[in-house]
Design a protein around this motif. Structure first.
Motif, PDB file in Angstrom:
ATOM      1  N   CYS A  61       0.627  -0.868  -0.347  1.00 24.25           N
ATOM      2  CA  CYS A  61      -0.357   0.245  -0.467  1.00 24.25           C
ATOM      3  C   CYS A  61       0.936   1.949  -0.093  1.00 24.25           C
ATOM      4  CB  CYS A  61      -0.859   0.027   0.954  1.00 24.25           C
ATOM      5  SG  CYS A  61      -1.567  -1.279   1.477  1.00 24.25           S
ATOM      6  N   SER A  63       0.362   4.381   1.951  1.00 23.32           N
ATOM      7  CA  SER A  63       0.342   4.666   2.196  1.00 23.32           C
ATOM      8  C   SER A  63      -0.848   3.980   3.974  1.00 23.32           C
ATOM      9  CB  SER A  63      -0.626   6.111   2.642  1.00 23.32           C
ATOM     10  OG  SER A  63      -2.157   6.767   2.931  1.00 23.32           O
ATOM     11  N   LEU A  64      -0.401   3.811   5.575  1.00 19.43           N
ATOM     12  CA  LEU A  64      -0.611   3.337   6.118  1.00 19.43           C
ATOM     13  C   LEU A  64      -1.826   4.196   6.425  1.00 19.43           C
ATOM     14  CD1 LEU A  64      -0.401   1.516   8.399  1.00 19.43           C
ATOM     15  CD2 LEU A  64       0.779   3.309   9.461  1.00 19.43           C
ATOM     16  N   CYS A  65      -3.014   3.141   6.074  1.00 23.76           N
ATOM     17  CA  CYS A  65      -4.230   3.279   7.256  1.00 23.76           C
ATOM     18  C   CYS A  65      -4.370   3.208   8.368  1.00 23.76           C
ATOM     19  CB  CYS A  65      -5.918   2.750   6.313  1.00 23.76           C
ATOM     20  SG  CYS A  65      -5.279   3.430   4.734  1.00 23.76           S
ATOM     21  N   PHE A  67      -5.940   2.015  10.612  1.00 23.08           N
ATOM     22  CA  PHE A  67      -7.373   1.249  11.705  1.00 23.08           C
ATOM     23  C   PHE A  67      -6.653   0.095  11.236  1.00 23.08           C
ATOM     24  CE2 PHE A  67      -9.705  -0.014   8.407  1.00 23.08           C
ATOM     25  CZ  PHE A  67      -9.170   0.435   7.386  1.00 23.08           C
ATOM     26  N   LYS A  72       0.416  -5.585   5.435  1.00 21.32           N
ATOM     27  CA  LYS A  72       0.504  -5.132   4.814  1.00 21.32           C
ATOM     28  C   LYS A  72       1.927  -4.644   4.425  1.00 21.32           C
ATOM     29  CE  LYS A  72      -1.191  -2.593   7.267  1.00 21.32           C
ATOM     30  NZ  LYS A  72      -1.816  -2.387   8.938  1.00 21.32           N
ATOM     31  N   GLY A 112      -5.593  -7.569   0.311  1.00 17.26           N
ATOM     32  CA  GLY A 112      -4.332  -6.396   0.239  1.00 17.26           C
ATOM     33  C   GLY A 112      -4.543  -6.308   1.445  1.00 17.26           C
ATOM     34  N   GLY A 113      -3.697  -5.810   2.178  1.00 18.98           N
ATOM     35  CA  GLY A 113      -2.807  -5.217   1.337  1.00 18.98           C
ATOM     36  C   GLY A 113      -3.804  -4.384  -0.039  1.00 18.98           C
ATOM     37  N   THR A 114      -2.995  -3.541  -1.208  1.00 23.45           N
ATOM     38  CA  THR A 114      -4.199  -3.475  -2.264  1.00 23.45           C
ATOM     39  C   THR A 114      -3.609  -4.000  -3.346  1.00 23.45           C
ATOM     40  OG1 THR A 114      -3.866  -1.517  -0.434  1.00 23.45           O
ATOM     41  CG2 THR A 114      -4.586  -0.961  -3.164  1.00 23.45           C
ATOM     42  N   HIS A 147      -8.391   0.291  -4.382  1.00 26.84           N
ATOM     43  CA  HIS A 147      -8.754   1.497  -3.666  1.00 26.84           C
ATOM     44  C   HIS A 147      -9.506   2.298  -3.885  1.00 26.84           C
ATOM     45  CE1 HIS A 147      -7.705   4.406  -0.874  1.00 26.84           C
ATOM     46  NE2 HIS A 147      -6.956   3.796   0.197  1.00 26.84           N
ATOM     47  N   ARG A 184      -6.880   7.803   6.097  1.00 24.19           N
ATOM     48  CA  ARG A 184      -7.072   7.692   5.169  1.00 24.19           C
ATOM     49  C   ARG A 184      -7.929   8.705   4.111  1.00 24.19           C
ATOM     50  NH1 ARG A 184      -8.206   1.992   2.865  1.00 24.19           N
ATOM     51  NH2 ARG A 184     -10.245   2.297   0.895  1.00 24.19           N
TER      52      ARG A 184
HETATM   53  S1  SF4 Z   1      -4.501  -2.343   3.144  1.00 23.34           S
HETATM   54 FE1  SF4 Z   1      -6.433  -1.111   2.739  1.00 23.34          FE
HETATM   55  S2  SF4 Z   1      -7.163   0.037   4.672  1.00 23.34           S
HETATM   56 FE2  SF4 Z   1      -5.034  -1.446   4.785  1.00 23.34          FE
HETATM   57  S3  SF4 Z   1      -3.182  -0.134   5.199  1.00 23.34           S
HETATM   58 FE3  SF4 Z   1      -3.581  -0.808   3.070  1.00 23.34          FE
HETATM   59  S4  SF4 Z   1      -5.329   0.585   1.883  1.00 23.34           S
HETATM   60 FE4  SF4 Z   1      -5.122   0.776   4.352  1.00 23.34          FE
END
Ligand code: SF4
Ligand SMILES: C[S@@+](CC[C@H](N)C(=O)[O-])C[C@H]1O[C@@H](n2cnc3c(N)ncnc32)[C@H](O)[C@@H]1O
Length: 454
Positions: A61, A63-65, A67, A72, A112-114, A147, A184
């Motif tokens: 990913c 950028s880190l979300c 929550f 990832k 994922g991840g993304t 995403h 996010r």
């Molecule tokens: S997997 Fe999705 S929710 Fe989790 S950090 Fe990556 S983009 Fe954000």
């Protein structure tokens, strides 16, 4: 009344995407050889009848979300794409070497991840590489997690061209304060664009994930998010309870304080209000956490009794064998589970040595197989049955005794040889499964392992 029941039954408990649940796997009786042999048996029994499922974990990913509980790796370096795809294809070939015929792919899911971190060309390379030595089943279902901020027309078209017809987008919540807290920022326009594009290209099912119980989230925010969801009317909806599991190493749930989270009382209200609103909009509840319009295959499979649950959550059809590729993926042969290493570096290292990169797992014994079937029946059909000869297990009398209180609370009906979960009991199906979970009953965890059931 629902509120009192939620207060009473909101305890830490497994989500039962597997039985035994991961913390109860017996790694001592597990070995890579046993895992391979259980998969080969399963493949022989089921490939020509129903095909197999594939789950591919794509962990990157940008950028880190804060929550997020998924496995990832945060990076902006897209040079990581190629080596990762090569590694996944190598892992796939190690599995292909075990099989004596071409696998028939019934389901494939990119998670994922993304997945949309990868370029459309690389995603195509990956899927074509997988399908080169396989056969696609007639009524196959290919899906991916996108995403909304970075899913482009080219991504959607590339995956459509290789057979994908279902996409699910992470939405979480539309409110800006909540989005800032979870790091996010994702305006409605981005979700609308990604949803419209998928439909324009020909995807037959678009899903959204929304979450209640997020930091700073109020009732009004949940209401607003569902109203916006109504405007786009996704075919499927996951309405997740925020799982606060900061003890899982490196998951990044540190961007806000515990005190920023809604109280248990407010979370319960969000859940109840959300469910009511979703029903008003026309969504039907599917098992736990999931909702679908009547036109979606998840709804029709629930109606026909073919709904299934595995590590990907609820799925419209069942295959006995599921191969998980990529870091942290879990494979399931029905007779056994195996999980891949979680660090990308370890994954590459093992593949370099031509080893299937599994580091732990569980081989199911007879009792496990019986309980697994009961839990699957309860999660997917809200009922389960047994006789003295079939699906009976030693502790069943104690299980039934434990369920008496839930029966008195109107959550289920205990018959002579079956249990039926009532409508009121459906939100508590995890609690009901816990009474069947003999491993949990025999040894309660010393520390909190699971998120709360509501
Ligand atoms: S997997 Fe999705 S929710 Fe989790 S950090 Fe990556 S983009 Fe954000
Ligand atoms: C891999 S992400 C989806 C794809 C993409 N990475 C994105 O964020 O849009 C999978 C979904 O898991 C859910 N999820 C992740 N962490 C969670 C948590 N701690 N509690 C509840 N749901 C969570 C989110 O709804 C998220 O959309």
């Amino acid at each position: 009344m629902l509120s009192n029941l939620v207060n009473k039954y909101n305890i830490a408990g497994p989500r039962y995407t597997s039985y035994p649940t991961v913390p109860y796997w017996n790694n001592e009786t597990f070995s890579l050889e046993k895992w391979k042999s259980s998969l080969v048996t399963s493949f022989k029994e089921s490939n020509s009848k129903e095909g197999i499922s594939l789950y591919i974990h794509l962990p990157f990913c940008e950028s880190l979300c804060t929550f997020c509980g998924c496995n990832k790796r945060i990076t902006k370096q897209h040079s990581v794409e190629s080596p990762y795809i090569k590694a996944v294809l190598k892992e796939w070939h190690l599995y292909l070497d075990l099989f004596d015929e071409k696998p028939i792919i019934k389901e494939m899911h990119l998670g994922g991840g993304t997945p949309t971190f990868f370029s459309p060309d690389n995603l195509k390379l990956l899927i074509n590489g997988i399908l080169k030595d396989a056969v696609v089943a007639e009524n196959y279902e290919f899906s991916f997690e996108g995403h909304p901020n970075n899913t482009t027309r080219e991504h959607l078209q590339a995956l459509y061209d290789v057979g994908f017809r279902r996409v699910s987008y992470g939405v979480q919540d539309y409110n800006e304060t909540v989005q800032k807290a979870i790091h996010r920022i994702q305006p409605f326009e981005n979700v609308k664009r990604a949803t419209d594009l998928a439909r324009e290209i020909g995807y037959t099912s678009v899903g959204h994930d929304i979450i209640f119980g997020l930091p700073f989230q109020t009732l009004e925010h949940v209401n607003e998010t569902i109203l916006k969801t109504k405007a786009l009317l996704p075919d499927r909806l996951a309405f997740y309870s925020y799982a606060h599991v900061p003890w899982i190493k490196g998951n990044g749930q540190r961007g806000f304080k515990d005190t920023d989270l809604p109280s248990a009382e407010l979370k319960r209200e969000q859940y109840e209000m959300g469910k009511e609103l979703l029903a008003e909009v026309g969504y039907h509840e599917i098992g736990m956490d999931h909702f679908a319009l009547t036109t979606d295959s998840l709804y029709t499979s629930m109606q026909s009794g073919s709904l299934h649950r595995n590590f990907m959550g609820y799925t419209a059809s069942k295959t006995q064998a599921m191969v998980g590729l990529g870091v942290s993926s879990i494979s399931d042969s029905w007779y056994g589970f195996a999980q891949n290493v979680k660090r990308i570096e370890d994954y590459y290292e093992l593949l370099k040595e031509n080893k299937i990169p599994v580091y732990r797992g569980h081989i199911l014994n007879e009792e496990d197989l019986i309980i697994r079937k009961h839990i699957l029946n309860l999660m997917c059909q809200f009922k389960t049955t047994w006789t003295q000869d079939q699906l009976y297990f030693k502790e069943l009398p104690e299980t039934l005794l434990q369920l008496k209180e839930m029966e008195a609370d109107g959550l289920l009906i205990i018959n002579r040889n079956s249990i039926e979960v009532t409508k009121a009991g459906q939100p508590f199906v995890r609690n009901i499964c816990m009474a069947f979970d003999v491993l949990l009953q025999r040894k309660q965890p010393d520390v909190q392992l699971f998120s709360m059931t509501v």
